[in-house]
Design a protein around this motif. Sequence first.
Motif, PDB file in Angstrom:
ATOM      1  N   GLY A 263       0.785  -1.227   0.000  1.00 54.20           N
ATOM      2  CA  GLY A 263       0.000   0.000   0.000  1.00 54.20           C
ATOM      3  C   GLY A 263       0.814   1.273   0.000  1.00 54.20           C
ATOM      4  N   TYR A 264       2.085   1.194  -0.406  1.00 60.93           N
ATOM      5  CA  TYR A 264       2.905   2.388  -0.544  1.00 60.93           C
ATOM      6  C   TYR A 264       3.155   2.659  -2.026  1.00 60.93           C
ATOM      7  N   PRO A 265       3.279   3.924  -2.420  1.00 61.25           N
ATOM      8  CA  PRO A 265       3.498   4.218  -3.841  1.00 61.25           C
ATOM      9  C   PRO A 265       4.834   3.682  -4.332  1.00 61.25           C
ATOM     10  N   LYS A 266       4.807   3.171  -5.551  1.00 61.17           N
ATOM     11  CA  LYS A 266       6.004   2.598  -6.170  1.00 61.17           C
ATOM     12  C   LYS A 266       6.532   3.587  -7.215  1.00 61.17           C
ATOM     13  N   LEU A 267       7.695   4.124  -6.932  1.00 60.77           N
ATOM     14  CA  LEU A 267       8.326   5.091  -7.823  1.00 60.77           C
ATOM     15  C   LEU A 267       8.666   4.457  -9.169  1.00 60.77           C
ATOM     16  N   GLY A 268       9.098   3.201  -9.124  1.00 58.46           N
ATOM     17  CA  GLY A 268       9.496   2.489 -10.331  1.00 58.46           C
ATOM     18  C   GLY A 268       9.898   1.072  -9.998  1.00 58.46           C
ATOM     19  N   HIS A 269      10.522   0.415 -10.962  1.00 59.68           N
ATOM     20  CA  HIS A 269      10.983  -0.965 -10.788  1.00 59.68           C
ATOM     21  C   HIS A 269      12.400  -1.108 -11.337  1.00 59.68           C
ATOM     22  N   VAL A 270      13.289  -1.724 -10.556  1.00 58.64           N
ATOM     23  CA  VAL A 270      14.600  -2.092 -11.076  1.00 58.64           C
ATOM     24  C   VAL A 270      14.380  -3.124 -12.176  1.00 58.64           C
ATOM     25  N   VAL A 271      14.989  -2.928 -13.328  1.00 57.21           N
ATOM     26  CA  VAL A 271      14.751  -3.830 -14.463  1.00 57.21           C
ATOM     27  C   VAL A 271      15.271  -5.226 -14.122  1.00 57.21           C
ATOM     28  N   ARG A 272      14.627  -6.225 -14.666  1.00 48.75           N
ATOM     29  CA  ARG A 272      14.973  -7.608 -14.329  1.00 48.75           C
ATOM     30  C   ARG A 272      16.435  -7.928 -14.632  1.00 48.75           C
ATOM     31  N   ALA A 273      16.974  -7.361 -15.687  1.00 53.76           N
ATOM     32  CA  ALA A 273      18.365  -7.648 -16.039  1.00 53.76           C
ATOM     33  C   ALA A 273      19.331  -7.239 -14.933  1.00 53.76           C
ATOM     34  N   ASP A 274      18.929  -6.258 -14.096  1.00 54.38           N
ATOM     35  CA  ASP A 274      19.813  -5.746 -13.043  1.00 54.38           C
ATOM     36  C   ASP A 274      19.489  -6.262 -11.653  1.00 54.38           C
ATOM     37  N   VAL A 275      18.405  -7.005 -11.483  1.00 60.17           N
ATOM     38  CA  VAL A 275      17.989  -7.445 -10.148  1.00 60.17           C
ATOM     39  C   VAL A 275      19.041  -8.349  -9.511  1.00 60.17           C
ATOM     40  N   GLY A 276      19.618  -9.258 -10.277  1.00 61.11           N
ATOM     41  CA  GLY A 276      20.633 -10.147  -9.722  1.00 61.11           C
ATOM     42  C   GLY A 276      21.857  -9.389  -9.240  1.00 61.11           C
ATOM     43  N   ARG A 277      22.282  -8.406 -10.003  1.00 63.85           N
ATOM     44  CA  ARG A 277      23.434  -7.593  -9.606  1.00 63.85           C
ATOM     45  C   ARG A 277      23.127  -6.825  -8.327  1.00 63.85           C
ATOM     46  N   LEU A 278      21.908  -6.297  -8.207  1.00 62.78           N
ATOM     47  CA  LEU A 278      21.519  -5.603  -6.984  1.00 62.78           C
ATOM     48  C   LEU A 278      21.496  -6.558  -5.800  1.00 62.78           C
ATOM     49  N   ALA A 279      21.020  -7.785  -6.030  1.00 62.94           N
ATOM     50  CA  ALA A 279      20.943  -8.773  -4.949  1.00 62.94           C
ATOM     51  C   ALA A 279      22.319  -9.089  -4.370  1.00 62.94           C
ATOM     52  N   GLN A 280      23.374  -8.917  -5.155  1.00 58.92           N
ATOM     53  CA  GLN A 280      24.721  -9.238  -4.695  1.00 58.92           C
ATOM     54  C   GLN A 280      25.332  -8.146  -3.822  1.00 58.92           C
ATOM     55  N   MET A 281      24.596  -7.046  -3.582  1.00 60.15           N
ATOM     56  CA  MET A 281      25.109  -6.003  -2.694  1.00 60.15           C
ATOM     57  C   MET A 281      25.138  -6.474  -1.243  1.00 60.15           C
ATOM     58  N   ARG A 282      26.062  -5.911  -0.491  1.00 54.91           N
ATOM     59  CA  ARG A 282      26.120  -6.138   0.952  1.00 54.91           C
ATOM     60  C   ARG A 282      25.835  -4.823   1.682  1.00 54.91           C
ATOM     61  N   PRO A 283      25.300  -4.897   2.908  1.00 47.98           N
ATOM     62  CA  PRO A 283      25.078  -3.673   3.678  1.00 47.98           C
ATOM     63  C   PRO A 283      26.339  -2.827   3.749  1.00 47.98           C
ATOM     64  N   GLY A 284      26.158  -1.522   3.571  1.00 44.59           N
ATOM     65  CA  GLY A 284      27.286  -0.600   3.577  1.00 44.59           C
ATOM     66  C   GLY A 284      27.751  -0.206   2.198  1.00 44.59           C
ATOM     67  N   GLU A 285      27.385  -0.986   1.178  1.00 48.87           N
ATOM     68  CA  GLU A 285      27.759  -0.641  -0.192  1.00 48.87           C
ATOM     69  C   GLU A 285      26.794   0.407  -0.749  1.00 48.87           C
ATOM     70  N   THR A 286      27.282   1.227  -1.662  1.00 53.09           N
ATOM     71  CA  THR A 286      26.475   2.306  -2.226  1.00 53.09           C
ATOM     72  C   THR A 286      26.188   2.065  -3.705  1.00 53.09           C
ATOM     73  N   CYS A 287      25.141   2.729  -4.185  1.00 54.02           N
ATOM     74  CA  CYS A 287      24.753   2.586  -5.584  1.00 54.02           C
ATOM     75  C   CYS A 287      23.956   3.801  -6.021  1.00 54.02           C
ATOM     76  N   GLY A 288      23.711   3.876  -7.311  1.00 54.86           N
ATOM     77  CA  GLY A 288      22.838   4.887  -7.878  1.00 54.86           C
ATOM     78  C   GLY A 288      21.807   4.235  -8.771  1.00 54.86           C
ATOM     79  N   PHE A 289      20.863   5.017  -9.266  1.00 59.06           N
ATOM     80  CA  PHE A 289      19.795   4.510 -10.127  1.00 59.06           C
ATOM     81  C   PHE A 289      19.689   5.394 -11.373  1.00 59.06           C
ATOM     82  N   ARG A 290      19.250   4.798 -12.468  1.00 61.31           N
ATOM     83  CA  ARG A 290      19.114   5.518 -13.730  1.00 61.31           C
ATOM     84  C   ARG A 290      17.808   5.145 -14.402  1.00 61.31           C
ATOM     85  N   ALA A 291      17.051   6.139 -14.850  1.00 57.94           N
ATOM     86  CA  ALA A 291      15.761   5.889 -15.500  1.00 57.94           C
ATOM     87  C   ALA A 291      15.972   5.414 -16.937  1.00 57.94           C
ATOM     88  N   VAL A 292      15.213   4.373 -17.328  1.00 53.92           N
ATOM     89  CA  VAL A 292      15.245   3.872 -18.707  1.00 53.92           C
ATOM     90  C   VAL A 292      13.813   3.612 -19.167  1.00 53.92           C
TER      91      VAL A 292
END
Length: 353
Positions: A263-292
Amino acid sequence: MRGGLRVLRAGPGATIQDGGRHGYLRYGVTPAGPMDWVAIRTANSALGNDRAAAVEISVGGLEVICEGAPLALAFAGGPFLWRRDGVLLPQAARLLLEPGKTLAARAGESGAFAYLAVEGGFDTPVTMGSRATHVRSAMGGIEGRMLRAGDVLPAAASAERPDATSFEATIDAPWLAREPDPFRVVLGPQDDYFTVATLSAFFGGQFTLTPLADRMAYRFDGPDIAHARGYDIVSDAIALGAIQIAGDKKPLVLMADRQPTGGYPKLGHVVRADVGRLAQMRPGETCGFRAVSVAEARAALLAREDEIATTQQRLRPLRREFTSESLFEANLIGGVVDPVGSDQTEGEFKGKF
């Protein structure tokens, strides 16, 4: 006689996963499945499997022993340290494990998940069309729980024993590398709950993964993402990679064990091609996002699928680690050495495999 693996040690988070439990979201049943779909598909592809059940290993690691009959195995994922009977292996490989031999995975300096597949898949119980484990609902896998010492994982089928020399190989899979590129995002469906300035702040900001990260969701800290129309909506379906912005104004990316609705608004969705790479992050690591665009997201997915389809063609002969045993086996007369011997350290393995 069928072979299998007995678990000697399993850290928190080790579970059985396959492609997921699909078709039941309308009834409140989450798909589960792998956190890094690219890595599990790569390991299965090296064995000729069609999305079979494999072991998902978290940073807690895993150690197993082969029982019954030799097993054809493959593993891939984050840069974990793999050892067969104590001998270091590449980070992604296909190999033969003989009865009585052990295989251990330990987390390396980065990466959150790795996958261990067996030829034909693991023959664990099927629940609602899938072997995937969803621990919160105690569904799938081994009694709906994480793996623990003593569990037996039988192979689904007996295969002819391959010749180890020709069968064992390194998996040369550059698509498993974690590029530092921003994660691609398709806007919507509630991006109208945010102003243009807020969206610009999101796509221009840097976000840090917090310790509040598990198979259900990854919570990030960073610039506040303020709502323009409040943060309550009529609950609707949650898809993999959905970016919810709750009342704390921080991004929450929904992962494999996500809830069916939210029930919270969804700004967008990480594309499926990148979900696995995001899953490999560990706490403390940083990242950015890009609209496509949707078209770009689809093209990225198809490109990733095409890469995975080349796994069999990218197998390279497995090189042994240089040990005292291999020294005795090598021909050192007249300065000639065994061409498959190696004196590589762990660090050198990381750079070459």
